[in-house]
Write a protein that holds these residues in place. Structure first.
Motif, PDB file in Angstrom:
ATOM      1  N   ILE A   1     -38.467   4.425 -30.325  1.00 60.24           N
ATOM      2  CA  ILE A   1     -39.020   5.694 -29.842  1.00 60.24           C
ATOM      3  C   ILE A   1     -39.859   6.356 -30.927  1.00 60.24           C
ATOM      4  O   ILE A   1     -40.942   6.886 -30.651  1.00 60.24           O
ATOM      5  CB  ILE A   1     -37.884   6.623 -29.356  1.00 60.24           C
ATOM      6  N   ARG A   2     -39.374   6.309 -32.189  1.00 58.78           N
ATOM      7  CA  ARG A   2     -40.168   6.862 -33.292  1.00 58.78           C
ATOM      8  C   ARG A   2     -41.511   6.156 -33.405  1.00 58.78           C
ATOM      9  O   ARG A   2     -42.534   6.770 -33.737  1.00 58.78           O
ATOM     10  CB  ARG A   2     -39.404   6.734 -34.614  1.00 58.78           C
ATOM     11  N   ALA A   3     -41.521   4.836 -33.130  1.00 55.26           N
ATOM     12  CA  ALA A   3     -42.757   4.055 -33.214  1.00 55.26           C
ATOM     13  C   ALA A   3     -43.592   4.148 -31.938  1.00 55.26           C
ATOM     14  O   ALA A   3     -44.628   3.499 -31.833  1.00 55.26           O
ATOM     15  CB  ALA A   3     -42.417   2.594 -33.515  1.00 55.26           C
ATOM     16  N   ASN A   4     -43.109   4.939 -30.974  1.00 57.35           N
ATOM     17  CA  ASN A   4     -43.811   5.136 -29.697  1.00 57.35           C
ATOM     18  C   ASN A   4     -43.994   3.821 -28.941  1.00 57.35           C
ATOM     19  O   ASN A   4     -45.054   3.544 -28.389  1.00 57.35           O
ATOM     20  CB  ASN A   4     -45.175   5.803 -29.920  1.00 57.35           C
ATOM     21  N   ILE A   5     -42.936   3.021 -28.914  1.00 59.94           N
ATOM     22  CA  ILE A   5     -42.957   1.735 -28.215  1.00 59.94           C
ATOM     23  C   ILE A   5     -42.145   1.856 -26.929  1.00 59.94           C
ATOM     24  O   ILE A   5     -40.960   2.205 -26.953  1.00 59.94           O
ATOM     25  CB  ILE A   5     -42.390   0.604 -29.094  1.00 59.94           C
ATOM     26  N   ALA A   6     -42.777   1.572 -25.809  1.00 62.00           N
ATOM     27  CA  ALA A   6     -42.114   1.617 -24.507  1.00 62.00           C
ATOM     28  C   ALA A   6     -41.296   0.352 -24.287  1.00 62.00           C
ATOM     29  O   ALA A   6     -41.552  -0.687 -24.920  1.00 62.00           O
ATOM     30  CB  ALA A   6     -43.142   1.782 -23.393  1.00 62.00           C
ATOM     31  N   ILE A   7     -40.323   0.431 -23.378  1.00 64.85           N
ATOM     32  CA  ILE A   7     -39.469  -0.719 -23.056  1.00 64.85           C
ATOM     33  C   ILE A   7     -39.440  -0.905 -21.547  1.00 64.85           C
ATOM     34  O   ILE A   7     -39.155   0.036 -20.803  1.00 64.85           O
ATOM     35  CB  ILE A   7     -38.032  -0.533 -23.569  1.00 64.85           C
ATOM     36  N   TYR A   8     -39.708  -2.117 -21.115  1.00 64.19           N
ATOM     37  CA  TYR A   8     -39.590  -2.485 -19.696  1.00 64.19           C
ATOM     38  C   TYR A   8     -38.705  -3.722 -19.612  1.00 64.19           C
ATOM     39  O   TYR A   8     -38.851  -4.658 -20.409  1.00 64.19           O
ATOM     40  CB  TYR A   8     -40.966  -2.793 -19.094  1.00 64.19           C
ATOM     41  N   SER A   9     -37.776  -3.729 -18.649  1.00 72.13           N
ATOM     42  CA  SER A   9     -36.909  -4.895 -18.456  1.00 72.13           C
ATOM     43  C   SER A   9     -36.917  -5.346 -17.003  1.00 72.13           C
ATOM     44  O   SER A   9     -36.563  -4.569 -16.115  1.00 72.13           O
ATOM     45  CB  SER A   9     -35.472  -4.587 -18.873  1.00 72.13           C
ATOM     46  N   PRO A  10     -37.289  -6.625 -16.738  1.00 70.69           N
ATOM     47  CA  PRO A  10     -37.208  -7.150 -15.368  1.00 70.69           C
ATOM     48  C   PRO A  10     -35.874  -7.824 -15.046  1.00 70.69           C
ATOM     49  O   PRO A  10     -35.521  -7.998 -13.900  1.00 70.69           O
ATOM     50  CB  PRO A  10     -38.349  -8.166 -15.330  1.00 70.69           C
ATOM     51  N   HIS A  11     -35.164  -8.276 -16.026  1.00 65.01           N
ATOM     52  CA  HIS A  11     -33.849  -8.926 -15.995  1.00 65.01           C
ATOM     53  C   HIS A  11     -33.563  -9.711 -14.708  1.00 65.01           C
ATOM     54  O   HIS A  11     -34.261 -10.681 -14.401  1.00 65.01           O
ATOM     55  CB  HIS A  11     -32.751  -7.910 -16.276  1.00 65.01           C
ATOM     56  N   THR A  12     -32.532  -9.306 -13.941  1.00 63.00           N
ATOM     57  CA  THR A  12     -32.121 -10.139 -12.808  1.00 63.00           C
ATOM     58  C   THR A  12     -33.162 -10.189 -11.700  1.00 63.00           C
ATOM     59  O   THR A  12     -33.135 -11.106 -10.874  1.00 63.00           O
ATOM     60  CB  THR A  12     -30.765  -9.673 -12.236  1.00 63.00           C
ATOM     61  N   ALA A  13     -34.085  -9.228 -11.671  1.00 71.59           N
ATOM     62  CA  ALA A  13     -35.198  -9.323 -10.716  1.00 71.59           C
ATOM     63  C   ALA A  13     -36.084 -10.518 -11.087  1.00 71.59           C
ATOM     64  O   ALA A  13     -36.570 -11.238 -10.206  1.00 71.59           O
ATOM     65  CB  ALA A  13     -36.012  -8.031 -10.717  1.00 71.59           C
ATOM     66  N   PHE A  14     -36.287 -10.739 -12.376  1.00 68.32           N
ATOM     67  CA  PHE A  14     -37.073 -11.873 -12.864  1.00 68.32           C
ATOM     68  C   PHE A  14     -36.314 -13.178 -12.638  1.00 68.32           C
ATOM     69  O   PHE A  14     -36.903 -14.197 -12.292  1.00 68.32           O
ATOM     70  CB  PHE A  14     -37.398 -11.661 -14.342  1.00 68.32           C
ATOM     71  N   ASP A  15     -35.000 -13.151 -12.808  1.00 68.80           N
ATOM     72  CA  ASP A  15     -34.193 -14.343 -12.531  1.00 68.80           C
ATOM     73  C   ASP A  15     -34.405 -14.821 -11.098  1.00 68.80           C
ATOM     74  O   ASP A  15     -34.519 -16.020 -10.834  1.00 68.80           O
ATOM     75  CB  ASP A  15     -32.696 -14.042 -12.713  1.00 68.80           C
ATOM     76  N   SER A  16     -34.435 -13.869 -10.156  1.00 70.58           N
ATOM     77  CA  SER A  16     -34.410 -14.196  -8.729  1.00 70.58           C
ATOM     78  C   SER A  16     -35.777 -14.264  -8.066  1.00 70.58           C
ATOM     79  O   SER A  16     -35.879 -14.661  -6.900  1.00 70.58           O
ATOM     80  CB  SER A  16     -33.556 -13.153  -7.983  1.00 70.58           C
ATOM     81  N   ALA A  17     -36.828 -13.864  -8.768  1.00 67.78           N
ATOM     82  CA  ALA A  17     -38.163 -13.800  -8.180  1.00 67.78           C
ATOM     83  C   ALA A  17     -38.659 -15.179  -7.744  1.00 67.78           C
ATOM     84  O   ALA A  17     -38.185 -16.217  -8.222  1.00 67.78           O
ATOM     85  CB  ALA A  17     -39.143 -13.188  -9.175  1.00 67.78           C
TER      86      ALA A  17
END
Length: 265
Positions: A90-106
């Motif tokens: 957060i201090r470095a202004n880096i966003a986080i996105y996680s697809p996790h089990t949606a990516f497993d099942s896509a």
């Protein structure tokens, strides 16, 4: 310039959050959707090493398969590993996105890639998702058949080649002939019962418990266990290539610092 929202929309279409498990935490976890972005790093897990890499290489976004945070947090402090990682990013202004089990099942997700890597035919979900009504071919795990009956040892060799690993664990007779195969990446021993119900001779997952191995052995179904990291890391590299293709104006790379914390001694 592209916005974080542009990236999120593509990720949400590629691995729709509706495919995720109820217990999961997927989507945009840290960040502002209207922020402009130029640099994206993918990784399997945000660790001190991969977080440091993202900060050093000035990533604007980390697309991490495993969510951070995963469990609900009552406080974010430097007294915990999760807190230290979040505060630093957060201090470095880096966003986080996680697809996790949606990516497993896509439809083009990790389990589909694993099934194709084993050369399976007639691939279908091991457990069909309710979302399959509008999105055919999605669901948990995968099931398919080999072109011809193949020994367990030959399949193990093929899996090691595909995942670029030297060793894996297995349950079963090396010469057992396999034709029907079920699989689920990561830590998915809970799907053993579905594999048995679908008359599979082999179930492939990253890791599972000792007692699941005993149950598989007792039921005469072979197991191949390449490790949690190996069963999913290839998918992160493919996701990086996909995002680079979708957004040629972005700098996109898979983490070069992360690795499997488990090793053979």
């Amino acid at each position: 310039m592209l916005s974080l929202d542009d990236l999120c929309r593509v990720l949400e279409a590629f691995a729709p959050p509706v495919l995720s498990e109820d217990w999961d935490n997927v989507g945009l976890l840290v960040g502002e959707r209207d922020r402009k972005i130029e640099r994206v790093m993918t990784c399997l897990t945000i660790t001190p090493d991969s977080a440091a890499e993202a900060i050093e290489r000035q990533a604007d976004v980390i697309v991490a398969h495993h969510p951070l945070p995963f469990q609900p947090l009552k406080r974010i402090t430097s007294e915990t590993t999760v807190g230290r990682l979040l505060l630093g990013l957060i201090r470095a202004n880096i966003a986080i996105y996680s697809p996790h089990t949606a990516f497993d099942s896509a439809a083009a997700g990790i389990n589909q890639g694993l099934a194709e890597g084993l050369g399976l035919l007639d691939i279908e979900p091991l457990e069909v998702s309710a979302a399959a009504i509008t999105q055919p071919g999605v669901g948990s795990g995968r099931l398919g058949r080999l072109p011809q009956p193949t020994t367990l040892s030959e399949i193990a060799a093929q899996l090691k080649t595909f995942l670029k690993i030297k060793e894996l664990q297995l349950v079963g007779d090396d010469e057992q002939l396999i034709e029907r195969v079920a699989l689920a990446c990561g830590s998915a021993g809970g799907f053993l019962k579905q594999a048995i119900a679908r008359d599979c001779q082999l179930f492939v997952t990253g890791e599972t418990t000792f007692h699941t191995c005993l149950e598989a052995d007792a039921r005469g179904i072979a197991l191949l266990l390449p490790g949690h990291y190996a069963s999913e890391r290839f998918g992160i590299e493919r996701l990086s290539a996909f995002l680079a293709q979708q957004f040629p104006q972005l700098v996109v790379w898979p983490s070069e610092s992360e690795g499997d914390p488990l090793r053979w001694g």
